[in-house]
Each structure stands twice: as structure tokens, then as C-alpha cells.
Enzyme design. Structure first.
Site, PDB file in Angstrom:
ATOM      1  N   GLY A 152      -2.053  -4.195   1.216  1.00  0.00           N
ATOM      2  CA  GLY A 152      -2.205  -5.524   1.964  1.00  0.00           C
ATOM      3  C   GLY A 152      -1.167  -6.794   1.440  1.00  0.00           C
ATOM      4  O   GLY A 152      -1.148  -7.442   1.983  1.00  0.00           O
ATOM      5  N   ASN A 189       4.019  -5.442   5.814  1.00  0.00           N
ATOM      6  CA  ASN A 189       3.005  -5.974   6.270  1.00  0.00           C
ATOM      7  C   ASN A 189       3.484  -7.447   6.753  1.00  0.00           C
ATOM      8  O   ASN A 189       2.830  -7.848   7.714  1.00  0.00           O
ATOM      9  CB  ASN A 189       2.082  -6.463   5.110  1.00  0.00           C
ATOM     10  CG  ASN A 189       1.214  -5.332   4.627  1.00  0.00           C
ATOM     11  OD1 ASN A 189       0.944  -4.483   5.604  1.00  0.00           O
ATOM     12  ND2 ASN A 189       1.219  -4.933   3.402  1.00  0.00           N
ATOM     13  N   SER A 207       0.912  -1.345  -0.018  1.00  0.00           N
ATOM     14  CA  SER A 207      -0.055   0.133  -0.097  1.00  0.00           C
ATOM     15  C   SER A 207       0.888   1.527   0.312  1.00  0.00           C
ATOM     16  O   SER A 207       0.450   2.469  -0.654  1.00  0.00           O
ATOM     17  CB  SER A 207      -1.019   0.215   1.421  1.00  0.00           C
ATOM     18  OG  SER A 207      -0.159  -0.111   2.560  1.00  0.00           O
ATOM     19  N   ASP A 227      -4.313   6.893  10.192  1.00  0.00           N
ATOM     20  CA  ASP A 227      -4.035   5.745  10.730  1.00  0.00           C
ATOM     21  C   ASP A 227      -2.697   5.364  11.468  1.00  0.00           C
ATOM     22  O   ASP A 227      -2.021   4.448  11.939  1.00  0.00           O
ATOM     23  CB  ASP A 227      -4.016   4.677   9.598  1.00  0.00           C
ATOM     24  CG  ASP A 227      -3.137   4.816   8.515  1.00  0.00           C
ATOM     25  OD1 ASP A 227      -2.310   5.582   8.468  1.00  0.00           O
ATOM     26  OD2 ASP A 227      -3.456   4.020   7.339  1.00  0.00           O
ATOM     27  N   HIS A 253       0.401   5.252   7.001  1.00  0.00           N
ATOM     28  CA  HIS A 253       0.524   5.466   5.650  1.00  0.00           C
ATOM     29  C   HIS A 253       0.490   6.915   5.442  1.00  0.00           C
ATOM     30  O   HIS A 253      -0.021   7.788   6.060  1.00  0.00           O
ATOM     31  CB  HIS A 253      -0.744   5.245   4.634  1.00  0.00           C
ATOM     32  CG  HIS A 253      -1.184   3.534   4.679  1.00  0.00           C
ATOM     33  ND1 HIS A 253      -1.762   2.900   5.791  1.00  0.00           N
ATOM     34  CD2 HIS A 253      -0.688   2.614   3.845  1.00  0.00           C
ATOM     35  CE1 HIS A 253      -2.141   1.556   5.540  1.00  0.00           C
ATOM     36  NE2 HIS A 253      -1.365   1.623   4.347  1.00  0.00           N
TER      37      HIS A 253
END
Length: 228
Positions: free
Chosen positions: A93, A121, A56, A204, A207
Site C-alpha cells: 500500500g 500506487n 506490495s 486481482d 500482483h
């Protein structure tokens, strides 16, 4: 009679001149078309491809595609009139296992520079580091097998301290080891001067926002520029 001959002579010269001008205009138009066509075709033929293969962060989650760091790198390339085009192959993801599964699809297109940005991730999910390393190595091997002359850049990543000191240290080191073992260039930490800084990230806290992506693009450019 002299006047008539003079008139005819002038008319003939005018017609010849017009004919010559028409031929010249046609020649100029033809040359113009060739000039307009050839550079475009030549540019496409000469343009080399940079593939950003990641998750991402590369995909530009939460920002406009034009604000994601691969697009900003393309802007830098264009400003210098370098013959490279950027392909954003980021997938939100994505893990290293997922990247390993889809790399063959990406390799259907020729590429000259491959920027590998995966592993973040894995770290957030606590996947064993040995597995992450194995998957990244498999991706590097596959890219080199398909395109032996490709230039590879590995984007280093770090995980939050809440994952445990030992895990966080080993996770950071694995990128250094892979870069050294494979003789590829390393971006020490893709999110340098961005990770953990609230005003450079989205809500969040993971990002980057548009301002954060500008810094990430600079982190990438420091390593990529020398290759181009």
C-alpha cells in the site's frame, strides 16, 4: 633386564607419542575453531547490503516471502557466492509520499545498493505526476545525502490505459527523466512480460504470482548484476 629396559623404552615412546598426538589434536581443534569462526565473521564484515525499498510488489503480497522477487535475487547472489545480503523493505500500500516519510528509518542501517520501487500506487490513485516525481526525487536525495557512495536503481512502472493516455504516457516518462537527471540505473518496466498477463498474476490481476515473481527477478537482475 634387557627385556625390562626394552619394555620401559617402548612404554616411554608410546606415552610420548600419545602426548604428541594429544597436542596435535588440540592444535587441530583450535585451528578448526578459528577456521570456523573467522570466515563467518569476515563474511559478515565484508557483506554489502542491497535494500529493496518499495510497495506490495517488493513485499511479495500474496506469496510466500521466499517466492518474492527480492528473495529470488538473493538466491541468485548466493549461487554466485557474491558478498551481498538483500533487505526487503517493501510495504504493501505504500505511496511515494509514504516512502518519503519512512526513508529515514530505513537509512539507519548502512547500505551499498538501493533499489527504489515506488510509484505504482500513486498511478493507480491518480496522484498528480509532479507530486510523484517530487517525492521520488526527495527519496533519492535523502539516500545520497546519507550514503554518498550508494548505487541506486530506479524501477520504472506503468499504469493501465484506463487512467487516460496522457496520464499513462507522462507517468511512464517520469521514471526515465528521474533516472537521467540523477544518473541512476533504470529498470524500464519492473513488470515487463508480467503485467497484464493473467496466468502470471494473482486473481486481482495486479500482483504477480510465484511464476510472475521469477520473471520480475530476472528483470531486476539484468540491471543489478552489472553492479555486483
Amino acid at each position: 633386564m634387557n627385556r625390562n629396559y626394552l619394555f620401559v623404552g617402548v612404554l616411554a615412546l608410546a606415552l610420548l607419542s600419545r602426548c604428541g598426538n594429544n597436542n596435535e589434536e588440540k592444535a587441530n581443534d583450535t585451528n578448526k575453531q578459528k577456521r570456523e569462526q573467522l570466515p563467518g565473521n569476515a563474511k559478515k564484515e565484508k557483506a554489502k547490503t542491497i535494500v529493496f525499498f518499495g510497495n506490495s510488489l517488493t513485499a511479495g503480497y500474496g506469496v510466500d516471502p521466499s517466492e518474492a522477487f527480492p528473495a529470488l535475487v538473493q538466491d541468485k547472489i548466493d549461487s554466485l557466492e557474491l558478498p551481498y545480503k538483500v533487505v526487503n523493505a517493501g510495504l504493501s500500500g505504500e505511496t511515494t509520499a509514504g516512502g518519503k516519510s519512512r526513508i529515514d528509518w530505513i537509512l539507519r542501517q548502512p547500505l551499498d545498493v538501493f533499489v527504489l520501487e515506488l510509484g505504482g500506487n500513486d498511478g493507480l490513485r491518480g496522484i498528480p505526476i509532479a507530486e510523484t516525481s517530487k517525492n521520488l526525487q526527495a527519496i533519492i536525495d535523502r539516500v545520497r545525502e546519507k550514503y554518498p557512495n550508494v548505487k541506486i536503481i530506479l524501477a520504472g512502472m506503468q499504469v493501465p490505459p484506463n487512467m487516460g493516455r496522457n496520464y499513462a504516457t507522462a507517468f511512464r516518462v517520469v521514471f526515465q527523466q528521474l533516472a537521467a537527471n540523477n544518473h541512476v540505473d533504470l529498470i524500464p518496466f519492473l513488470l515487463e512480460n508480467v503485467g497484464g498477463i493473467s496466468h502470471l498474476n494473482q486473481s486481482d490481476g495486479i500482483h504477480p504470482n510465484p511464476e510472475g515473481h521469477k520473471i520480475v527477478a530476472e528483470n531486476v537482475w539484468k540491471v543489478l548484476q552489472g553492479m555486483l
